[in-house]
Design a protein around this motif. Structure first.
Motif, PDB file in Angstrom:
ATOM      1  N   LYS A  99      33.536  32.733  58.188  1.00  0.00           N
ATOM      2  CA  LYS A  99      34.045  31.456  57.704  1.00  0.00           C
ATOM      3  C   LYS A  99      35.409  31.160  58.312  1.00  0.00           C
ATOM      4  O   LYS A  99      36.078  32.050  58.847  1.00  0.00           O
ATOM      5  CB  LYS A  99      34.143  31.455  56.182  1.00  0.00           C
ATOM      6  N   SER A 101      39.161  29.199  57.592  1.00  0.00           N
ATOM      7  CA  SER A 101      40.071  28.652  56.586  1.00  0.00           C
ATOM      8  C   SER A 101      41.256  28.010  57.288  1.00  0.00           C
ATOM      9  O   SER A 101      41.567  28.330  58.441  1.00  0.00           O
ATOM     10  CB  SER A 101      40.561  29.743  55.631  1.00  0.00           C
ATOM     11  N   TYR A 286      32.802  26.069  57.728  1.00  0.00           N
ATOM     12  CA  TYR A 286      34.073  25.541  57.250  1.00  0.00           C
ATOM     13  C   TYR A 286      33.794  24.506  56.177  1.00  0.00           C
ATOM     14  O   TYR A 286      32.975  23.606  56.365  1.00  0.00           O
ATOM     15  CB  TYR A 286      34.890  24.899  58.369  1.00  0.00           C
ATOM     16  N   SER A 289      36.910  23.292  50.739  1.00  0.00           N
ATOM     17  CA  SER A 289      37.436  24.259  49.770  1.00  0.00           C
ATOM     18  C   SER A 289      38.199  25.381  50.445  1.00  0.00           C
ATOM     19  O   SER A 289      38.936  26.121  49.788  1.00  0.00           O
ATOM     20  CB  SER A 289      36.292  24.847  48.933  1.00  0.00           C
ATOM     21  N   ASN A 290      38.041  25.494  51.765  1.00  0.00           N
ATOM     22  CA  ASN A 290      38.765  26.516  52.514  1.00  0.00           C
ATOM     23  C   ASN A 290      40.068  25.975  53.104  1.00  0.00           C
ATOM     24  O   ASN A 290      40.662  26.603  53.974  1.00  0.00           O
ATOM     25  CB  ASN A 290      37.892  27.070  53.640  1.00  0.00           C
ATOM     26  N   TYR A 292      43.710  25.474  52.190  1.00  0.00           N
ATOM     27  CA  TYR A 292      44.623  25.993  51.180  1.00  0.00           C
ATOM     28  C   TYR A 292      46.006  25.351  51.350  1.00  0.00           C
ATOM     29  O   TYR A 292      46.711  25.620  52.314  1.00  0.00           O
ATOM     30  CB  TYR A 292      44.737  27.507  51.285  1.00  0.00           C
ATOM     31  N   VAL A 320      43.185  34.906  50.196  1.00  0.00           N
ATOM     32  CA  VAL A 320      42.745  34.576  51.543  1.00  0.00           C
ATOM     33  C   VAL A 320      42.747  35.787  52.469  1.00  0.00           C
ATOM     34  O   VAL A 320      41.833  35.942  53.295  1.00  0.00           O
ATOM     35  CB  VAL A 320      43.635  33.464  52.133  1.00  0.00           C
TER      36      VAL A 320
END
Length: 326
Positions: A99, A101, A286, A289-290, A292, A320
């Motif tokens: 994933k 972030s 992606y 919600s990723n 931050y 994270v």
């Protein structure tokens, strides 16, 4: 230099990179020169690999590869100045969980940066706006490394592997390659500049107004960078959607044209690095919600200052970057 035909696998590798590395709001180029990184030292030593938080023990997720994207504001007005880091995004590749972030970082964040006098003598680490870390570099490579070090120090010495820096003067060119994008305006901050840019309205952004939309803010108004960051995030999503809507031929033309900008990017990403991580960018997931967002409070005196919420920062870092247990 002429770029030959792009193979299908290479094209998708580059497409993935461009979509996700646009977090510098400029764009990623298909290849980079491998340049020598200046030898700079951080005297602060801290073991980030194993930590204790709220009575539990955590170990650093070594599968994460981090990329710091820096949008600078040097432009072409004064070649003797390095400019400042106007836009900052940290993008993370989690190879274990497949994933991606993203952590947008305010230029006004108050944190320790390396400070130098006019003769270039180092004065140590002092708390200033993060954007100034880049300005202390005599070259763009130095500015990038000073910024990278400052962000790492701010994030409890979490390692940052790579940086990419592109100047705002390239905005118009990048936008011209993709044409226009439709963006939903997130606030009324620019309504006085353009009456149609009111909150909730959908506007067309092209090469004639992209710099105005992404860079403009009322510097006389406190904390105006916060609104600008939200506008940039909305634009990134719109750019991504437009890029993905293009057919294969249009995407390939765009990529070839981007190749012309290779010399304007300052980076420590080598061709081998790009080949290694490119497919990950294209294939990893992606979600919004990723994204931050760092929390904190603004203080305005002589200039805007964003004071990080240290508790929220620690919580976010654990979530994270770490896995529970030693």
């Amino acid at each position: 230099m002429v770029m030959g035909n792009i193979t299908k696998s290479t094209r998708w590798m580059i497409i993935g990179c461009i979509i996700l590395l646009l977090t510098a709001f400029i764009g990623l180029l298909p290849f980079f020169y491998d340049e020598k990184i200046p030898d700079v030292k951080d005297e602060q030593v801290s073991d980030y690999k194993e930590i204790e938080y709220n009575g539990k023990y955590y170990k650093y997720n070594t599968s994460i590869v981090s990329f710091l994207f820096i949008g600078t504001d040097k432009g072409s007005d004064d070649s003797s100045k390095n400019g400042q880091a106007d836009t900052l995004f940290l993008v993370l590749l989690d190879r274990e969980n497949k994933k991606i972030s993203c952590i947008p970082i305010s230029r006004d964040t108050m944190t320790e940066i390396r400070v130098f006098d006019l003769e270039g003598n180092e004065l140590g680490w002092h708390e200033q706006q993060l954007s100034l870390a880049y300005a202390y570099g005599k070259t763009s490579a130095n500015g990038c490394m000073y910024t990278l070090q400052a962000v790492s120090r701010m994030l409890h010495n979490i390692p940052i592997n790579y940086y990419v820096s592109v100047d705002v003067s390239d905005l118009t060119f990048i936008q011209s390659l993709i044409g226009s994008v439709e963006v939903e305006v997130v606030d009324d901050a620019l309504k006085s500049i353009e009456s149609t840019w009111s909150k909730g309205s959908k506007v067309i952004i092209d090469d004639t107004n992209v710099e105005l939309f992404l860079r403009s803010r009322d510097t006389a108004e406190a904390f105006s960078n916060e609104e600008r960051m939200e506008r940039q995030i909305a634009y990134l999503e719109a750019f991504r959607n437009k890029f993905m809507s293009l057919d294969t031929q249009a995407q390939e033309v765009l990529l070839k044209n981007l190749y012309e900008k290779v010399n304007s990017a300052e980076t420590n990403i080598s061709l081998q690095d790009l080949q290694t991580y490119g497919n990950m960018f294209a294939n990893f997931t992606y979600h919004q919600s990723n994204m931050y967002k760092l929390k904190g409070n603004y203080h305005s005196d002589l200039h805007d200052e964003f004071i990080l919420d240290k508790n929220q920062l620690s919580e976010m870092l654990v979530k994270v970057f770490y896995k529970e247990g030693y």
